[in-house]
Write a protein that holds these residues in place. Sequence first.
Motif, PDB file in Angstrom:
ATOM      1  N   GLY A  40       0.838  -1.187   0.000  1.00  0.00           N
ATOM      2  CA  GLY A  40       0.000   0.000   0.000  1.00  0.00           C
ATOM      3  C   GLY A  40       0.874   1.237   0.000  1.00  0.00           C
ATOM      4  N   CYS A  41       1.528   1.482   1.127  1.00  0.00           N
ATOM      5  CA  CYS A  41       2.333   2.693   1.268  1.00  0.00           C
ATOM      6  C   CYS A  41       3.829   2.429   1.138  1.00  0.00           C
ATOM      7  N   ASP A  42       4.255   1.194   1.451  1.00  0.00           N
ATOM      8  CA  ASP A  42       5.681   0.830   1.488  1.00  0.00           C
ATOM      9  C   ASP A  42       6.437   1.641   2.535  1.00  0.00           C
ATOM     10  N   GLY A  44       5.277   1.516   6.136  1.00  0.00           N
ATOM     11  CA  GLY A  44       4.863   1.137   7.492  1.00  0.00           C
ATOM     12  C   GLY A  44       3.661   1.896   7.999  1.00  0.00           C
ATOM     13  N   GLN A  45       2.877   2.488   7.101  1.00  0.00           N
ATOM     14  CA  GLN A  45       1.790   3.337   7.573  1.00  0.00           C
ATOM     15  C   GLN A  45       0.390   2.784   7.344  1.00  0.00           C
ATOM     16  N   CYS A  46       0.242   1.767   6.487  1.00  0.00           N
ATOM     17  CA  CYS A  46      -1.126   1.359   6.129  1.00  0.00           C
ATOM     18  C   CYS A  46      -1.495  -0.044   6.599  1.00  0.00           C
ATOM     19  N   GLY A  47      -0.522  -0.891   6.852  1.00  0.00           N
ATOM     20  CA  GLY A  47      -0.800  -2.245   7.337  1.00  0.00           C
ATOM     21  C   GLY A  47      -1.204  -3.236   6.253  1.00  0.00           C
ATOM     22  N   CYS A  49       0.502  -4.719   4.193  1.00  0.00           N
ATOM     23  CA  CYS A  49       1.545  -5.747   4.008  1.00  0.00           C
ATOM     24  C   CYS A  49       1.713  -6.632   5.232  1.00  0.00           C
ATOM     25  N   CYS A  61       6.790  -4.649   4.725  1.00  0.00           N
ATOM     26  CA  CYS A  61       7.501  -3.644   3.927  1.00  0.00           C
ATOM     27  C   CYS A  61       8.658  -3.030   4.699  1.00  0.00           C
TER      28      CYS A  61
HETATM   29  S1  FES Z   1       2.771  -1.346   2.663  1.00  0.00           S
HETATM   30 FE1  FES Z   1       1.845   0.046   4.037  1.00  0.00          FE
HETATM   31  S2  FES Z   1       2.553  -0.641   5.971  1.00  0.00           S
HETATM   32 FE2  FES Z   1       3.617  -1.888   4.554  1.00  0.00          FE
END
Ligand code: FES
Length: 170
Positions: A40-42, A44-47, A49, A61
């Motif tokens: 999603g964000c790569d 660590g902000q969206c979860g 992964c 990520c």
């Molecule tokens: S891709 Fe968003 S937290 Fe890892």
Amino acid sequence: METDIMLRVNGEERPLHVDTRTSLLDALRERLGVTSPKKGCDHGQCGACTVLLDGRRANSCLALAVAHDGAEVVTAEGLAAGEELHPVQRSFVDHDGFQCGYCTPGQVCSAVGMLAEAEAGWPSAATPRLTDHPVLDDAEIRERMSGNLCRCGAYVNIVAAVREAGGARR
Ligand code: FES
Ligand code: FES
């Protein structure tokens, strides 16, 4: 620099040769074809992964694959026992807690991880007294799932799904 590592993914040994800068997420998705963890964000902000890494939820990520040589990785597709859904997956179905394909695998892995954390008595920022065993009320569930985001606001049924999977009441 490249190196050989081995990951045990959803019960299967998966040897691979990786650039040492490869994230666990990219190793899973790009190298091993395990596509339920999403990028999603790569950051660590969206979860999106989230996987279970040696039994604990983690943002894949933010993890370097090489740092987890030999680790046990469970993704959403590894939670079911054959045709039988994991209780958290079942509960998400029963409560219409599924979100889009991007968010749901991470939500499910995160819910499995957080139920184990609560069961083990780990407090969260919402736990009133750190010395008490946490009670999984809605505030606890929301706080513990707060690392998993979506952009469409379809969260509401997830709380009920997690509450039921955890055997908790309001
Ligand atoms: S891709 Fe968003 S937290 Fe890892
Ligand atoms: S459910 Fe995935 S963006 Fe909202």
